[in-house]
Design a protein around this motif. Structure first.
Motif, short mmCIF file in Angstrom:
data_model
loop_
_atom_site.label_atom_id
_atom_site.label_comp_id
_atom_site.label_asym_id
_atom_site.label_seq_id
_atom_site.Cartn_x
_atom_site.Cartn_y
_atom_site.Cartn_z
N THR A 180 9.33 2.20 6.32
CA THR A 180 8.44 1.16 6.86
C THR A 180 8.48 -0.11 6.01
O THR A 180 9.30 -0.99 6.24
CB THR A 180 7.00 1.69 6.97
N ASP A 181 7.62 -0.20 5.01
CA ASP A 181 7.46 -1.43 4.24
C ASP A 181 8.76 -1.91 3.60
O ASP A 181 9.06 -3.11 3.59
CB ASP A 181 6.41 -1.23 3.14
N ARG A 182 9.54 -0.98 3.02
CA ARG A 182 10.75 -1.41 2.32
C ARG A 182 11.76 -2.02 3.29
O ARG A 182 12.53 -2.93 2.91
CB ARG A 182 11.38 -0.21 1.59
N ARG A 183 11.78 -1.55 4.52
CA ARG A 183 12.73 -2.06 5.52
C ARG A 183 12.45 -3.52 5.88
O ARG A 183 13.33 -4.22 6.40
CB ARG A 183 12.68 -1.21 6.79
N GLN A 184 11.20 -3.95 5.64
CA GLN A 184 10.82 -5.32 6.00
C GLN A 184 11.21 -6.34 4.92
O GLN A 184 11.08 -7.55 5.14
CB GLN A 184 9.29 -5.40 6.21
N LEU A 185 11.66 -5.87 3.77
CA LEU A 185 11.94 -6.77 2.65
C LEU A 185 13.32 -7.41 2.76
O LEU A 185 14.26 -6.81 3.29
CB LEU A 185 11.85 -5.99 1.33
N ASN A 186 13.41 -8.61 2.21
CA ASN A 186 14.70 -9.29 2.06
C ASN A 186 15.23 -8.89 0.67
O ASN A 186 14.91 -9.52 -0.33
CB ASN A 186 14.52 -10.81 2.17
N ILE A 187 16.00 -7.81 0.64
CA ILE A 187 16.39 -7.20 -0.64
C ILE A 187 17.46 -8.03 -1.33
O ILE A 187 18.47 -8.41 -0.72
CB ILE A 187 16.88 -5.75 -0.42
N LYS A 188 17.22 -8.31 -2.61
CA LYS A 188 18.16 -9.12 -3.39
C LYS A 188 19.44 -8.34 -3.68
O LYS A 188 19.43 -7.12 -3.78
CB LYS A 188 17.51 -9.57 -4.69
N ARG A 189 20.51 -9.10 -3.83
CA ARG A 189 21.81 -8.49 -4.10
C ARG A 189 21.75 -7.71 -5.42
O ARG A 189 21.22 -8.20 -6.41
CB ARG A 189 22.86 -9.59 -4.19
N GLY A 190 22.29 -6.52 -5.39
CA GLY A 190 22.29 -5.68 -6.59
C GLY A 190 21.08 -4.76 -6.68
O GLY A 190 21.03 -3.89 -7.54
N GLN A 191 20.09 -4.95 -5.80
CA GLN A 191 18.87 -4.15 -5.82
C GLN A 191 18.79 -3.16 -4.65
O GLN A 191 17.78 -2.48 -4.47
CB GLN A 191 17.64 -5.07 -5.76
N GLU A 192 19.89 -3.09 -3.89
CA GLU A 192 19.86 -2.31 -2.65
C GLU A 192 19.56 -0.82 -2.88
O GLU A 192 18.99 -0.16 -2.01
CB GLU A 192 21.21 -2.43 -1.92
N ASP A 193 19.94 -0.29 -4.03
CA ASP A 193 19.78 1.14 -4.29
C ASP A 193 18.48 1.48 -5.02
O ASP A 193 18.14 2.65 -5.18
CB ASP A 193 20.99 1.65 -5.10
N ILE A 194 17.75 0.44 -5.46
CA ILE A 194 16.49 0.67 -6.18
C ILE A 194 15.42 1.10 -5.17
O ILE A 194 15.24 0.46 -4.14
CB ILE A 194 16.04 -0.60 -6.93
N VAL A 195 14.69 2.15 -5.49
CA VAL A 195 13.69 2.68 -4.54
C VAL A 195 12.51 1.72 -4.40
O VAL A 195 12.19 1.28 -3.29
CB VAL A 195 13.19 4.07 -5.00
N PHE A 196 11.86 1.40 -5.51
CA PHE A 196 10.61 0.65 -5.44
C PHE A 196 10.85 -0.83 -5.77
O PHE A 196 11.31 -1.18 -6.86
CB PHE A 196 9.58 1.24 -6.40
N GLY B 232 0.79 -1.22 0.00
CA GLY B 232 0.00 0.00 0.00
C GLY B 232 0.82 1.27 0.00
O GLY B 232 0.63 2.17 -0.83
N HIS B 233 1.77 1.38 0.96
CA HIS B 233 2.58 2.59 1.04
C HIS B 233 3.47 2.75 -0.19
O HIS B 233 3.71 3.88 -0.64
CB HIS B 233 3.43 2.57 2.31
N ARG B 234 3.94 1.62 -0.73
CA ARG B 234 4.76 1.68 -1.94
C ARG B 234 3.95 2.23 -3.11
O ARG B 234 4.40 3.13 -3.82
CB ARG B 234 5.28 0.28 -2.29
N ASN B 235 2.74 1.70 -3.31
CA ASN B 235 1.91 2.14 -4.43
C ASN B 235 1.52 3.62 -4.31
O ASN B 235 1.48 4.34 -5.30
CB ASN B 235 0.66 1.27 -4.54
#
Length: 298
Positions: A195-211, A132-135
């Protein structure tokens, strides 16, 4: 008579222009129509012998076949490309297509959302869901900055200069531009990041992508299109709305409000001011619509 020239033109399109098979076939078909016209009128002419008069006759003949103005314009473009090739190869010394005019095609003005409609669409977002917050942040930044959908999906955290009220955008042709961003868009992007983004298991190489999607990878253009399509349906809006509609609406609202066209060009990242000038046409449509709705004698 024309076969050897067409074969050479085909090789040029393949090797030097690197066009697709479909595009090459379209070009060859355009030239074949010219040859067909000449034959049907008993004109045994080589490409070098064709004059502007015969070319104009060919266009008149094509129009008589019932082809639309855009189709005629495309065929003329193909024939012009053929003669530019002949000129390049020194097969001809003068280009007979130079003064050949395409039929006027009316540019279809895209649908534009009112500010109220944009608010209605954003109001449909369920902020209790994981996305929701992302959209909400995506739609706010699209409307606040007039971004292309490709610029949204490729936006990086390192390109956000919120303290200065700008974002750095990489547009078409890898051209960079600084775009102002409104306080409300900053608020919702920061809320998503914290909030929401901090809860994600971010894939390698995607750390700087906003959405990111729920798997921690960057979004696709199609995904944003589907999100907007669903929200538009829920809002009951019948217009043809795509991610690009938010960009059109951003520019149109600026022009309607009296913004300088050169400034709008810079914010949109248009290389030419003529591309931006479509919004002056949209503005005229807005004025005409206003007059027709509220003037008693219109």
């Amino acid at each position: 008579m024309w076969l050897s020239y067409l074969n050479s033109f085909k090789a040029y399109l393949q090797l030097e222009r690197s066009l697709s098979v479909h595009s090459i076939a379209a070009y060859l078909h355009d030239v074949a129509l010219l040859e067909q016209y000449l034959q049907s009128n008993g004109l045994a002419l080589s490409p070098q012998q064709v004059t502007l008069t015969q070319l104009q006759g060919c266009i008149h003949w094509i129009a008589g076949l019932g082809m639309t103005a855009p189709s005629q314009a495309r065929i003329i473009s193909g024939i012009k490309s053929f003669y530019k090739f002949l000129l390049l190869e020194n097969i001809i010394t003068e280009d007979p297509t130079q003064l050949l005019e395409a039929p006027k095609t009316r540019r279809k003005l895209p649908d534009v959302l009112t500010f109220t409609e944009i608010e209605e669409i954003i109001a449909q977002i369920d902020l209790s869901t994981a996305e929701g917050h992302r959209n909400k942040a995506i739609l706010e930044i699209m409307y606040s900055c007039g971004l292309r959908v490709s610029e949204v999906v490729n936006l990086k955290i390192s390109q956000l200069y919120f303290d200065d009220g700008f974002i750095r955008v990489i547009g078409k042709g890898d051209k960079e531009r600084l775009v102002p961003i409104g306080r409300q868009a900053i608020q919702y992007v920061n809320l998503y990041l914290e909030t929401d983004r901090r809860q994600l298991n971010i894939k390698r190489g995607q750390e700087d992508i906003v959405f990111l999607n729920r798997r921690g990878s960057g979004l696709t253009r199609v995904m944003i299109f589907l999100v907007i399509k669903k929200l538009v349906q829920q809002a009951g809006i019948k217009k043809q709305v795509s991610p690009h509609t938010f960009r059109h609406s951003f520019a149109t609202h600026l022009v309607e409000g009296g913004a300088n066209l050169r400034a709008v060009q810079e914010m949109l990242g248009h290389e030419s001011i003529t591309t931006t000038e479509i919004y002056t046409h949209l503005d005229r449509e807005f004025l005409r619509d206003t007059l027709s709705r509220f003037h008693p004698r219109f």
